[in-house]
Design a protein around this motif. Structure first.
Motif, PDB file in Angstrom:
ATOM      1  N   LEU A 158       0.870  -1.178   0.000  1.00  0.00           N
ATOM      2  CA  LEU A 158       0.000   0.000   0.000  1.00  0.00           C
ATOM      3  C   LEU A 158       0.898   1.216   0.000  1.00  0.00           C
ATOM      4  O   LEU A 158       1.857   1.271   0.781  1.00  0.00           O
ATOM      5  N   ALA A 159       0.604   2.177  -0.855  1.00  0.00           N
ATOM      6  CA  ALA A 159       1.390   3.409  -0.886  1.00  0.00           C
ATOM      7  C   ALA A 159       0.470   4.585  -0.599  1.00  0.00           C
ATOM      8  O   ALA A 159      -0.602   4.695  -1.197  1.00  0.00           O
ATOM      9  N   THR A 160       0.888   5.440   0.311  1.00  0.00           N
ATOM     10  CA  THR A 160       0.173   6.678   0.575  1.00  0.00           C
ATOM     11  C   THR A 160       0.958   7.810  -0.067  1.00  0.00           C
ATOM     12  O   THR A 160       2.130   8.014   0.257  1.00  0.00           O
ATOM     13  N   ILE A 161       0.309   8.496  -1.007  1.00  0.00           N
ATOM     14  CA  ILE A 161       0.940   9.629  -1.697  1.00  0.00           C
ATOM     15  C   ILE A 161       0.404  10.907  -1.078  1.00  0.00           C
ATOM     16  O   ILE A 161      -0.805  11.144  -1.089  1.00  0.00           O
ATOM     17  N   MET A 162       1.313  11.712  -0.523  1.00  0.00           N
ATOM     18  CA  MET A 162       0.898  12.927   0.174  1.00  0.00           C
ATOM     19  C   MET A 162       1.310  14.201  -0.559  1.00  0.00           C
ATOM     20  O   MET A 162       0.839  15.284  -0.220  1.00  0.00           O
TER      21      MET A 162
ATOM     22  N   SER B  36       0.992  -2.776 -11.341  1.00  0.00           N
ATOM     23  CA  SER B  36      -0.397  -2.336 -11.387  1.00  0.00           C
ATOM     24  C   SER B  36      -0.659  -1.540 -10.120  1.00  0.00           C
ATOM     25  O   SER B  36      -0.085  -1.813  -9.061  1.00  0.00           O
ATOM     26  N   LEU B  37      -1.479  -0.531 -10.286  1.00  0.00           N
ATOM     27  CA  LEU B  37      -1.775   0.398  -9.202  1.00  0.00           C
ATOM     28  C   LEU B  37      -3.284   0.588  -9.167  1.00  0.00           C
ATOM     29  O   LEU B  37      -3.899   0.805 -10.217  1.00  0.00           O
ATOM     30  N   MET B  38      -3.880   0.474  -7.982  1.00  0.00           N
ATOM     31  CA  MET B  38      -5.312   0.709  -7.843  1.00  0.00           C
ATOM     32  C   MET B  38      -5.551   1.688  -6.706  1.00  0.00           C
ATOM     33  O   MET B  38      -5.082   1.477  -5.588  1.00  0.00           O
ATOM     34  N   LEU B  39      -6.283   2.744  -7.008  1.00  0.00           N
ATOM     35  CA  LEU B  39      -6.660   3.739  -6.009  1.00  0.00           C
ATOM     36  C   LEU B  39      -7.647   3.102  -5.039  1.00  0.00           C
ATOM     37  O   LEU B  39      -8.667   2.547  -5.460  1.00  0.00           O
ATOM     38  N   VAL B  40      -7.343   3.154  -3.729  1.00  0.00           N
ATOM     39  CA  VAL B  40      -8.260   2.587  -2.737  1.00  0.00           C
ATOM     40  C   VAL B  40      -8.793   3.634  -1.762  1.00  0.00           C
ATOM     41  O   VAL B  40      -9.806   3.405  -1.123  1.00  0.00           O
ATOM     42  N   GLU B  41      -8.112   4.773  -1.658  1.00  0.00           N
ATOM     43  CA  GLU B  41      -8.596   5.877  -0.807  1.00  0.00           C
ATOM     44  C   GLU B  41      -8.165   7.189  -1.420  1.00  0.00           C
ATOM     45  O   GLU B  41      -7.098   7.283  -2.024  1.00  0.00           O
ATOM     46  N   GLY B  42      -9.005   8.214  -1.219  1.00  0.00           N
ATOM     47  CA  GLY B  42      -8.705   9.540  -1.742  1.00  0.00           C
ATOM     48  C   GLY B  42      -9.485   9.791  -3.018  1.00  0.00           C
ATOM     49  O   GLY B  42     -10.027   8.870  -3.638  1.00  0.00           O
ATOM     50  N   ASP B  43      -9.552  11.064  -3.401  1.00  0.00           N
ATOM     51  CA  ASP B  43     -10.353  11.444  -4.569  1.00  0.00           C
ATOM     52  C   ASP B  43      -9.725  11.010  -5.881  1.00  0.00           C
ATOM     53  O   ASP B  43     -10.372  10.405  -6.720  1.00  0.00           O
ATOM     54  N   SER B  44      -8.459  11.346  -6.083  1.00  0.00           N
ATOM     55  CA  SER B  44      -7.824  11.012  -7.353  1.00  0.00           C
ATOM     56  C   SER B  44      -6.324  11.263  -7.283  1.00  0.00           C
ATOM     57  O   SER B  44      -5.841  11.984  -6.415  1.00  0.00           O
ATOM     58  N   VAL B  45      -5.624  10.651  -8.228  1.00  0.00           N
ATOM     59  CA  VAL B  45      -4.205  10.913  -8.434  1.00  0.00           C
ATOM     60  C   VAL B  45      -3.983  10.937  -9.944  1.00  0.00           C
ATOM     61  O   VAL B  45      -4.472  10.071 -10.665  1.00  0.00           O
ATOM     62  N   GLN B  46      -3.305  11.979 -10.423  1.00  0.00           N
ATOM     63  CA  GLN B  46      -2.978  12.042 -11.839  1.00  0.00           C
ATOM     64  C   GLN B  46      -1.545  11.595 -12.034  1.00  0.00           C
ATOM     65  O   GLN B  46      -0.635  12.095 -11.373  1.00  0.00           O
TER      66      GLN B  46
ATOM     67  N   THR C 150      -4.352   6.716  -1.128  1.00  0.00           N
ATOM     68  CA  THR C 150      -3.749   5.428  -0.806  1.00  0.00           C
ATOM     69  C   THR C 150      -3.984   4.517  -1.995  1.00  0.00           C
ATOM     70  O   THR C 150      -5.104   4.418  -2.499  1.00  0.00           O
ATOM     71  N   ASP C 151      -2.903   3.872  -2.436  1.00  0.00           N
ATOM     72  CA  ASP C 151      -2.945   3.054  -3.637  1.00  0.00           C
ATOM     73  C   ASP C 151      -2.418   1.661  -3.336  1.00  0.00           C
ATOM     74  O   ASP C 151      -1.412   1.510  -2.650  1.00  0.00           O
ATOM     75  N   PHE C 152      -3.091   0.663  -3.872  1.00  0.00           N
ATOM     76  CA  PHE C 152      -2.680  -0.734  -3.767  1.00  0.00           C
ATOM     77  C   PHE C 152      -1.751  -0.994  -4.945  1.00  0.00           C
ATOM     78  O   PHE C 152      -2.096  -0.711  -6.089  1.00  0.00           O
ATOM     79  N   ASN C 153      -0.569  -1.539  -4.675  1.00  0.00           N
ATOM     80  CA  ASN C 153       0.485  -1.656  -5.673  1.00  0.00           C
ATOM     81  C   ASN C 153       0.954  -3.110  -5.781  1.00  0.00           C
ATOM     82  O   ASN C 153       1.297  -3.725  -4.779  1.00  0.00           O
ATOM     83  N   VAL C 154       0.939  -3.653  -7.008  1.00  0.00           N
ATOM     84  CA  VAL C 154       1.451  -4.999  -7.255  1.00  0.00           C
ATOM     85  C   VAL C 154       2.603  -4.880  -8.248  1.00  0.00           C
ATOM     86  O   VAL C 154       2.474  -4.219  -9.276  1.00  0.00           O
ATOM     87  N   MET C 155       3.741  -5.516  -7.922  1.00  0.00           N
ATOM     88  CA  MET C 155       4.900  -5.507  -8.804  1.00  0.00           C
ATOM     89  C   MET C 155       5.375  -6.949  -9.000  1.00  0.00           C
ATOM     90  O   MET C 155       5.509  -7.688  -8.023  1.00  0.00           O
ATOM     91  N   THR C 156       5.603  -7.326 -10.267  1.00  0.00           N
ATOM     92  CA  THR C 156       6.135  -8.654 -10.570  1.00  0.00           C
ATOM     93  C   THR C 156       7.335  -8.518 -11.506  1.00  0.00           C
ATOM     94  O   THR C 156       7.317  -7.704 -12.429  1.00  0.00           O
ATOM     95  N   ARG C 157       8.355  -9.309 -11.224  1.00  0.00           N
ATOM     96  CA  ARG C 157       9.554  -9.316 -12.071  1.00  0.00           C
ATOM     97  C   ARG C 157       9.210 -10.031 -13.370  1.00  0.00           C
ATOM     98  O   ARG C 157       8.852 -11.201 -13.376  1.00  0.00           O
ATOM     99  N   ARG C 158       9.276  -9.300 -14.457  1.00  0.00           N
ATOM    100  CA  ARG C 158       8.798  -9.723 -15.779  1.00  0.00           C
ATOM    101  C   ARG C 158       9.351 -11.071 -16.236  1.00  0.00           C
ATOM    102  O   ARG C 158       8.628 -11.863 -16.840  1.00  0.00           O
ATOM    103  N   ASP C 159      10.610 -11.368 -15.952  1.00  0.00           N
ATOM    104  CA  ASP C 159      11.198 -12.618 -16.433  1.00  0.00           C
ATOM    105  C   ASP C 159      10.963 -13.800 -15.492  1.00  0.00           C
ATOM    106  O   ASP C 159      11.401 -14.916 -15.770  1.00  0.00           O
TER     107      ASP C 159
END
Length: 191
Positions: free
Chosen positions: A43-47, A61-71, A106-115
């Motif tokens: 989870l990342a909180t961008i302030m 992949s990033l999914m907004l889970v809290e807050g109005d918006s992030v550009q 607050t954003d839910f973040n998933v990262m996978t190593r491509r190879d």
């Protein structure tokens, strides 16, 4: 064996630039760092406005889970607004990404190593039935209502921002019970 990951037991780490913090939910292998993980979920909180860290060779992949918006501006050209109508974005970790916020998100973040592996992120609703489609599945409760996950003789009560990590030995089907409809993020990890 399923692992219950209580949000209250997770710790946020502040970013070096002071613009937010990240709370790691799960990582594989368990002792991995930024340079050698196969996959990482957080989870990342961008302030404040600012750049994202670069992760070459990583699919995100990033999914907004809290807050109005992030550009997000990708590679100085493509602008994407994450909000309630369009909460999710997939992008390569080597992209130059700059975030602009009006208030904390607050954003839910998933990262996978491509190879090494890939992932699929989607929002599902409880109550409902979950049929597994990967050896590793993470469930993360976004909604306010409690969710009871039952499968293979195991049962876990999950509150908001709690997670459940299912591995290859866990049941192929799970029942997600809830007194009120509650949003759950489902991450399938394929190796």
């Amino acid at each position: 064996m399923a692992s219950f990951l209580a949000h209250e037991c997770l710790r946020a780490a502040p970013w070096k630039n002071g613009g937010g913090s990240t709370t790691e939910i799960a990582i594989s292998p368990p002792d991995a760092g930024f340079d050698d993980f196969d996959w990482r979920i957080s989870l990342a909180t961008i302030m404040a406005d600012g750049p994202f860290s670069s992760f070459p060779g990583i699919d995100r992949s990033l999914m907004l889970v809290e807050g109005d918006s992030v550009q997000l501006t990708l590679d100085g050209a493509r602008k994407v607004l994450l909000n309630a109508a369009q909460p999710m974005l997939w992008f390569p970790g080597e992209a130059l990404v700059h975030a602009q916020v009006k208030g904390a998100t607050t954003d839910f973040n998933v990262m996978t190593r491509r190879d090494r592996c890939r992932h699929q992120l989607e929002k599902i609703m409880a109550p409902g039935r979950l049929v597994r489609r990967s050896a590793t599945t993470l469930l993360f409760v976004v909604g306010d209502g409690a969710v009871l996950a039952r499968g293979g003789g195991q049962q876990f009560a999950l509150a908001r921002h709690d997670a459940l990590l299912l591995d290859a030995d866990d049941a192929p089907e799970w029942q997600l019970d809830a007194l009120q409809r509650s949003a759950v993020l489902r991450v399938d990890l394929f190796t």
